[in-house]
Write a protein that holds these residues in place. Sequence first.
Motif, PDB file in Angstrom:
ATOM      1  N   MET A  60      -5.274   6.562 -16.931  1.00  0.00           N
ATOM      2  CA  MET A  60      -6.026   7.378 -17.883  1.00  0.00           C
ATOM      3  C   MET A  60      -7.210   6.595 -18.456  1.00  0.00           C
ATOM      4  O   MET A  60      -8.340   7.103 -18.522  1.00  0.00           O
ATOM      5  CB  MET A  60      -5.111   7.832 -19.021  1.00  0.00           C
ATOM      6  CG  MET A  60      -5.819   8.696 -20.063  1.00  0.00           C
ATOM      7  SD  MET A  60      -6.530  10.206 -19.357  1.00  0.00           S
ATOM      8  CE  MET A  60      -5.031  11.068 -18.864  1.00  0.00           C
ATOM      9  N   VAL A  61      -6.963   5.335 -18.853  1.00  0.00           N
ATOM     10  CA  VAL A  61      -8.038   4.509 -19.411  1.00  0.00           C
ATOM     11  C   VAL A  61      -9.108   4.262 -18.356  1.00  0.00           C
ATOM     12  O   VAL A  61     -10.316   4.342 -18.634  1.00  0.00           O
ATOM     13  CB  VAL A  61      -7.473   3.173 -19.940  1.00  0.00           C
ATOM     14  CG1 VAL A  61      -8.614   2.256 -20.371  1.00  0.00           C
ATOM     15  CG2 VAL A  61      -6.535   3.412 -21.101  1.00  0.00           C
ATOM     16  N   ASP A  82       4.680   1.209 -14.893  1.00  0.00           N
ATOM     17  CA  ASP A  82       4.117   2.524 -15.195  1.00  0.00           C
ATOM     18  C   ASP A  82       2.600   2.400 -15.286  1.00  0.00           C
ATOM     19  O   ASP A  82       2.074   1.605 -16.071  1.00  0.00           O
ATOM     20  CB  ASP A  82       4.691   3.028 -16.517  1.00  0.00           C
ATOM     21  CG  ASP A  82       4.147   4.399 -16.897  1.00  0.00           C
ATOM     22  OD1 ASP A  82       3.686   5.121 -15.979  1.00  0.00           O
ATOM     23  OD2 ASP A  82       4.158   4.739 -18.096  1.00  0.00           O
ATOM     24  N   SER A 122       0.479   5.105 -15.759  1.00  0.00           N
ATOM     25  CA  SER A 122      -0.142   6.303 -16.327  1.00  0.00           C
ATOM     26  C   SER A 122      -1.211   5.949 -17.363  1.00  0.00           C
ATOM     27  O   SER A 122      -2.303   6.535 -17.376  1.00  0.00           O
ATOM     28  CB  SER A 122       0.927   7.202 -16.963  1.00  0.00           C
ATOM     29  OG  SER A 122       1.693   6.478 -17.925  1.00  0.00           O
ATOM     30  N   ALA A 123      -0.920   4.956 -18.229  1.00  0.00           N
ATOM     31  CA  ALA A 123      -1.903   4.555 -19.240  1.00  0.00           C
ATOM     32  C   ALA A 123      -3.131   3.896 -18.597  1.00  0.00           C
ATOM     33  O   ALA A 123      -4.258   4.283 -18.912  1.00  0.00           O
ATOM     34  CB  ALA A 123      -1.255   3.617 -20.260  1.00  0.00           C
TER      35      ALA A 123
END
Length: 311
Positions: free
Chosen positions: A195-196, A189, A191-192
């Motif tokens: 975003m970061v 995954d 997504s994190a």
Amino acid sequence: MKNLSVVSEFILLGIPHTEGLETVLLVLFLSFYIFTLMGNLLILLAIVSSTRLHKPMYFFLGKLSIFDIFFPSVSSPKMLCYLSGNSRAISYAGCASQLFFYHFLGCTECFLYTVMAYDRFVAICHPLRYIIIMSHRACVILAMRTSFFGCIQATFLTTLTFQLPYCGPNEVDYYFCDIPVMLKLACADTSAPEMVGFISVGLMPLSCFLLILTSYSRIIFSILQIHSAKGRRHAFSTCSAHFTAILLFYMPVVLIYLRPTPSPWLDATVQILNNLVTPMLNPLIYSLRNKEVKSSLRRVLHQLGFLPEQL
């Protein structure tokens, strides 16, 4: 950085939607690359060889020329290699190195443009204190800090990208290894990290750009207070080249990394503008309206035998 991946190499697919144009692109990009190297090398030689250019403004311009030589060299040699018919494969370590050095050089240039704006702010708004504030020691420290913080940012972004496992597809739908295309290949995954990475890549140039705008708003206000028309023209001419270069540098960054819906073809086009065209134009931008640089360039070209003696 521990390698958890089973993928040992990646395949660079190149610029999207350019199949069959390899020869044309090879000639075009090779020309850009050669002119970029030659232009920045001439600027660097002009600054080093002329004692009149041993000033803070040209010290930072010299460092910018060095980075404009190395910045396109991160991705261009490999791109030119596979456009000429050689292998498109790049090792895992080579891919990570590409991403690190691309962001290290890019981030350092971003910080360097901010320092150059501060230099112009001090020169125009505090001319009597300019030599004291922008001493040789201060210039060296500022130059070293741009590289230091650029290295920290690049290390963070590279670790963020390559701490993910890469165990499946290894075809990079781009012409070099960059964060958005690499995250698509991760077997986890993302997504994190996305975003970061978005916040990190966006926050740093935005902060620098706001500092540059602050410097230039003060500069413009000070220039408007100058009573002499000749003085105003001289002040504007010394700043306009730098501000033009800043716009050429920041616009591609915004279009590539801060758009919510990426477009591979548009991203590649804009990235080539950022990688090859902007470093190629910087020597022209900084020399066309600067009499001292033009004079030193003529002297260097004459010494190299490219100009007749009367020039």
